[in-house]
Design a protein around this motif. Structure first.
Motif, mmCIF file in Angstrom:
data_model
loop_
_atom_site.group_PDB
_atom_site.id
_atom_site.type_symbol
_atom_site.label_atom_id
_atom_site.label_comp_id
_atom_site.label_asym_id
_atom_site.label_seq_id
_atom_site.Cartn_x
_atom_site.Cartn_y
_atom_site.Cartn_z
ATOM 1 N N PHE A 115 3.419 15.904 8.306
ATOM 2 C CA PHE A 115 4.119 16.550 7.204
ATOM 3 C C PHE A 115 5.302 15.723 6.698
ATOM 4 O O PHE A 115 6.229 16.247 6.092
ATOM 5 C CB PHE A 115 4.529 17.970 7.609
ATOM 6 N N ALA A 116 5.215 14.406 6.941
ATOM 7 C CA ALA A 116 6.233 13.501 6.416
ATOM 8 C C ALA A 116 6.031 13.375 4.919
ATOM 9 O O ALA A 116 4.947 13.065 4.469
ATOM 10 C CB ALA A 116 6.100 12.134 7.081
ATOM 11 N N GLY A 117 7.067 13.617 4.157
ATOM 12 C CA GLY A 117 6.947 13.461 2.715
ATOM 13 C C GLY A 117 7.076 12.002 2.319
ATOM 14 O O GLY A 117 7.087 11.113 3.170
ATOM 15 N N ARG A 118 7.141 11.777 1.021
ATOM 16 C CA ARG A 118 7.391 10.420 0.541
ATOM 17 C C ARG A 118 8.872 10.289 0.202
ATOM 18 O O ARG A 118 9.544 11.286 -0.069
ATOM 19 C CB ARG A 118 6.564 10.152 -0.703
ATOM 20 N N ARG A 167 5.819 6.175 1.967
ATOM 21 C CA ARG A 167 5.934 7.059 3.125
ATOM 22 C C ARG A 167 6.209 6.205 4.349
ATOM 23 O O ARG A 167 5.468 5.286 4.660
ATOM 24 C CB ARG A 167 4.684 7.893 3.335
ATOM 25 N N GLU A 223 0.817 -1.221 0.000
ATOM 26 C CA GLU A 223 0.000 0.000 0.000
ATOM 27 C C GLU A 223 0.852 1.273 0.000
ATOM 28 O O GLU A 223 0.330 2.373 0.177
ATOM 29 C CB GLU A 223 -0.910 0.027 1.235
ATOM 30 N N GLY A 236 4.656 11.810 11.158
ATOM 31 C CA GLY A 236 3.736 12.904 11.442
ATOM 32 C C GLY A 236 3.001 13.381 10.207
ATOM 33 O O GLY A 236 3.076 12.774 9.133
ATOM 34 N N TRP A 289 3.253 2.288 2.139
ATOM 35 C CA TRP A 289 3.827 2.814 3.377
ATOM 36 C C TRP A 289 4.945 1.870 3.808
ATOM 37 O O TRP A 289 5.016 0.727 3.355
ATOM 38 C CB TRP A 289 2.775 2.987 4.485
ATOM 39 N N ILE A 294 6.096 5.350 8.026
ATOM 40 C CA ILE A 294 5.147 5.719 9.077
ATOM 41 C C ILE A 294 5.899 6.386 10.232
ATOM 42 O O ILE A 294 7.121 6.277 10.352
ATOM 43 C CB ILE A 294 4.346 4.503 9.597
ATOM 44 N N GLY A 295 5.139 7.095 11.046
ATOM 45 C CA GLY A 295 5.735 7.707 12.232
ATOM 46 C C GLY A 295 6.329 9.081 11.993
ATOM 47 O O GLY A 295 6.902 9.673 12.896
ATOM 48 N N ALA A 326 6.430 3.763 -6.948
ATOM 49 C CA ALA A 326 7.709 4.458 -7.070
ATOM 50 C C ALA A 326 8.160 5.098 -5.758
ATOM 51 O O ALA A 326 9.345 5.259 -5.524
ATOM 52 C CB ALA A 326 7.610 5.530 -8.166
ATOM 53 N N THR A 327 7.191 5.478 -4.932
ATOM 54 C CA THR A 327 7.551 6.129 -3.670
ATOM 55 C C THR A 327 6.811 5.464 -2.519
ATOM 56 O O THR A 327 5.897 4.676 -2.716
ATOM 57 C CB THR A 327 7.180 7.627 -3.685
#
Lengths: 303, 199
Positions: free
Chosen positions: A274-277, A267, A123, A272, A125, A269-270, A264-265
């Motif tokens: 505003f965490a980017g990929r 994220r 998925e 917050g 993440w 987890i953890g 391709a990207t």
């Protein structure tokens, strides 16, 4: 045989989370060295951020374990009803010593080591998890794999009175998964029995689960009660539901998209709100150790 | 019971709905920033806000059948509910664009290549003329055309439910319930005879 695999981080002789976090500075240094070696990291996602372990809280509160519900927080909320003792793993098929192996007997014979692995869900993440466990090949050696065996199949416990999600037909229970023999024997492939030095919590697949770090997370089947050694490809739950979305191999591959979303990207987890990929790495960053097994195979066809 | 609800509805103005409607969004963002949405707050935010949008859409579609079959008149709240649906879907979309993907090229690719995202975007685009013409001036000016235009809501609702069905993995009941409820609410609008066509 334990300790065959050398982590790209420093061997850890301590297991508690605090110690892990104190070592972060050292890890960042080591990770950066690794990044220069592979050259696979681009953009802001560098090796240092990539290999920082997630907190115990993150790892044990954000789970896909549909046996307890489809919400990410369902396993943590409902898995406490599962009894994991006594626990036996039935090993059968093309082995010299088929039979029921009690969990304690397995543990008595195995050497538990730590493996800090990236974990990449289909998925998109991801997490970095300090597992404790033993190599699957050691368990298979215990049962004695016969020549001619080509695949290993796995099965999760089916016990709807303790696994509330199994009362719904979300999936065709029990959950089953499989590996090719060389994948099963690869030193990266482990049976995890702990996280951060503690017994693995129910929501993460107690008391023992598969971890295949270069494949999407659903291949790493949880709460295993049966292992079958065979000479043909075993059925795999997601593959049976939707073969066009979930292949038998399901190696992490940023160049082959899932039909419904890009791979391709990812994220981590953890991070917050505003965490980017970050870019997903070929074979989840383990290509140099596993890509050889797929030489000559079209990875778009055998996804 | 019916009369009580109707009497209450007559006394309560519609405007507080706009204020009440924004509160959950603010609360969810606050939770997300403070770690109250778990280890992956961005996905949680997308899903919760999109979910409320879909629930409000169902509520909006229920207003006409409530009046027709139960004599409960909540029609004065329908515009506020419709605009809140639009607001939630805009926020859902903005979270996806600005916080989740953050990459224009990838966003564009996703819209074109992923059928469920394509369907979601079509649904969103269908909502824009509805939001734009939700004022009294447009209702007066467009006259009967306004009614026909706002039947786009039915398409939006079906697309929204189909989007949800396509989004989940495995066999999950929840999105199918939404689809069934929406189709059921739309079925009440199918005219038995031409004369009885109601919107």
């Amino acid at each position: 045989m334990a300790y065959r695999w050398k982590n790209d981080l420093k061997d850890k002789d301590v297991t508690d989370e605090g110690a892990f976090l104190n070592r972060r500075q050292l890890m960042i240094g080591m990770g950066a060295l690794g990044a220069i070696g592979t050259g696979a990291f681009v953009g802001k996602a560098n090796a240092a951020a990539d290999l920082e372990p997630n907190s115990y809280e993150d790892i044990t509160s954000y789970n896909n374990f549909y046996e307890f519900g489809t919400g990410k927080d369902d396993p943590a909320a409902y898995a406490h009803t599962l009894t994991t003792s006594p626990w036996t793993v039935k090993i059968e098929g093309m082995v010299d010593k088929p039979g029921d192996y009690a969990f304690e007997d397995i543990m008595a014979k195995m050497t538990i080591e730590e493996r800090l692995y990236r974990f990449r869900c289909v998925e998109a993440w991801s997490a970095v998890i300090p597992w404790n466990g033993f190599e699957l090949s050691d368990l298979l050696a215990l049962a004695g794999v016969q020549s001619g065996a080509k695949y290993v199949g796995f099965e999760t416990l089916y016990r709807p009175e303790e696994m509330v999600g199994q009362n719904r037909r979300t999936l065709d229970w029990p959950y089953v998964e499989g590996l090719r023999m060389d994948e099963a024997m690869n030193p990266l492939t482990i049976m995890a029995t702990g996280i951060y030095g503690k017994d693995i919590p129910n929501q993460n697949g107690a008391p023992l689960r598969l971890v295949v770090p270069w494949k999407y997370g659903f291949k790493s089947i949880k709460s295993i009660v049966k292992i079958t050694v065979l000479n043909e490809e075993p059925p795999c739950t997601w593959n049976q539901i939707n073969a066009s979305e979930y292949g038998f191999y399901s190696n992490v591959n940023p160049e082959v998209d899932h039909p419904r979303w890009s791979q391709a990207t990812e994220r981590k987890i953890g991070g917050g709100l505003f965490a980017g990929r970050q870019p997903t790495l070929m074979m989840n960053g383990y290509a140099d150790q596993v890509a050889g097994m797929y030489d000559g195979m079209d990875l778009r066809k055998f996804y | 019971m019916r009369d009580l609800i109707n009497r209450m509805a007559r006394r309560v103005p519609a405007w507080p709905l706009y204020i009440l409607g924004v509160v959950p969004v603010a609360y969810l963002f606050w939770l997300g920033i403070n770690g109250g949405l778990g280890a992956e707050p961005i996905k949680a935010l997308e899903q919760k806000i999109g979910g409320i949008g879909l629930q409000l859409l169902v509520a909006g579609l229920a207003i006409t059948p409530l009046r027709r079959f139960f004599g409960i008149n909540l029609i004065k709240f329908r515009r506020a509910i419709g605009l809140l649906v639009f607001f939630y879907i805009v926020v859902h979309l903005l979270v996806w664009l600005l916080i989740d993907v953050q990459d224009m090229a990838r966003i564009w690719q996703d819209i074109l290549k992923r059928p469920y995202i394509t369907i979601g975007m079509v649904g969103f685009i269908c909502m824009v003329p509805l939001a734009v013409t939700s004022n009294n001036w447009s209702v007066r000016r467009l006259g009967p055309v306004w009614r026909r235009l706002h039947r786009l809501t039915y398409i939006v609702a079906v697309l929204g439910a189909v989007y949800f069905v396509m989004l989940v993995k495995g066999f999950q009941v929840e999105p199918l319930v939404y689809l069934a409820v929406i189709l059921g609410l739309l079925a009440t609008r199918v005219p038995k005879r031409r004369k009885s066509a109601a919107v």
